[in-house]
Scaffold this active site. Structure first.
Site, PDB file in Angstrom:
ATOM      1  N   SER A   1      12.862  33.852  35.653  1.00 57.11           N
ATOM      2  CA  SER A   1      13.596  33.219  36.742  1.00 57.11           C
ATOM      3  C   SER A   1      12.831  32.005  37.269  1.00 57.11           C
ATOM      4  CB  SER A   1      13.869  34.255  37.842  1.00 57.11           C
ATOM      5  OG  SER A   1      14.850  33.797  38.739  1.00 57.11           O
TER       6      SER A   1
ATOM      7  N   ASP B   1      24.029  38.547  34.126  1.00 59.05           N
ATOM      8  CA  ASP B   1      23.133  38.115  35.200  1.00 59.05           C
ATOM      9  C   ASP B   1      23.977  37.509  36.327  1.00 59.05           C
ATOM     10  OD1 ASP B   1      21.294  36.651  36.797  1.00 59.05           O
ATOM     11  OD2 ASP B   1      19.986  36.305  35.074  1.00 59.05           O
TER      12      ASP B   1
ATOM     13  N   HIS C   1      19.619  40.450  35.462  1.00 58.77           N
ATOM     14  CA  HIS C   1      18.460  39.643  35.855  1.00 58.77           C
ATOM     15  C   HIS C   1      17.220  40.498  36.109  1.00 58.77           C
ATOM     16  CE1 HIS C   1      17.233  35.599  37.205  1.00 58.77           C
ATOM     17  NE2 HIS C   1      16.547  36.164  38.192  1.00 58.77           N
TER      18      HIS C   1
END
Length: 280
Positions: free
Chosen positions: A150, A226, A260
């Site tokens: 991320s 995600d 995620h």
């Protein structure tokens, strides 16, 4: 540079340690995690993976959730995981205490604006302080890989792309590929870097690969489920740009059904380690 062991746990015949040290770059005390496989404890010099974590994380998330110790022991790789931002009572934070800016959200850039520039120098911290510190204190050879998740995926891509002489390869999970164009990045860059968007581009992976073909292997994994995929990550645009170079050194994979989380990371992490070692 002096470092102190804060904690130590045996894992897969190696040692998982947390260290603290005073950072001159960030003007605060910092901590980072290290996993040393058994061969490293025996004095053998090994490759090192630098892992950069995402928003809200510390140095502990990856070490505790990913299962990296078993994989690193299997492939004889030292792992280093720094914190995601400067910390301490004197370090400024988002006035609203939001998760996406300030503490835990350093974005791996060098801030130029007040009050952030005194402490938020994460780009220089990784390159000019952490890497030399690791070289000094641990049995690493000159083989470095960089990876992250991320916000940390953004950091891995930009730091790796801008310093290809230091790393053999880059990988990332769910990276923020085009931060200058998405809400997370716009908020962070506006505060840390001000209004000059030419400065923003220096820390934007998509901008860095638009006119310059990367000269080291890249692997990106992105989950199709995600929740941040469409609004924050710009994976498809990054994929199209790398595909334009028509090179088997670059791979952006959309993994169906994955999100995620660290469940996603743990699923494909061994493949990423094998990818990095293949670059040798």
């Amino acid at each position: 540079m002096n470092i102190e062991i804060k904690s130590e746990n045996k894992s897969f015949d190696g040692l998982n340690r947390q260290y603290t040290h005073r950072s001159n770059t960030l003007d605060c005390d910092m901590q980072f995690g290290v996993f040393l496989p058994e061969k490293a404890l025996q004095g053998n010099k090994l490759p090192v993976l630098f892992w950069l974590s995402g928003l809200t994380c510390t140095d502990e998330n990856f070490m505790q959730k990913s299962g990296i110790q078993k994989i690193a022991s299997k492939y004889n790789v030292i792992v280093v995981a720094p914190d995601t931002s400067p910390r301490g009572e004197s370090v400024p934070d988002d006035v609203d205490k939001s998760y996406d800016f300030g503490l835990g959200a350093g974005f791996y850039i060098n801030a130029t604006q007040e009050p952030w520039k005194k402490n938020y120098q994460m780009y220089s911290y990784i390159l000019e302080e952490l890497i030399p510190l690791v070289d000094e204190h641990f049995p690493v050879d000159d083989t470095r890989f960089i990876s992250g998740h991320s916000m940390g995926g953004h950091g891995a891509l930009t730091i790796g792309l801008k310093n290809s002489e230091l790393f053999k390869s880059i990988s990332a999970f769910s990276p923020i590929c085009n931060p200058s164009q998405v809400p997370w990045g716009i908020k962070a860059f506006s505060n840390y870097l001000g209004d000059d968007k030419n400065q923003w581009k220096k820390y934007d992976a998509l901008e860095l690969v638009k006119n310059n073909k990367p000269n080291l292997p890249i692997l990106v994994d992105q989950g199709s489920d995600d929740v941040f995929y469409a609004e924050q990550l710009s994976t498809v645009s990054f994929q199209k740009q790398l595909n334009a170079y028509d090179s088997d050194q670059f791979s952006v994979r959309i993994q169906e059904g994955y999100d995620h989380s660290y469940y996603f990371i743990a699923t494909f992490l061994e493949e990423h380690i094998k990818f990095h070692l293949k670059s040798l």
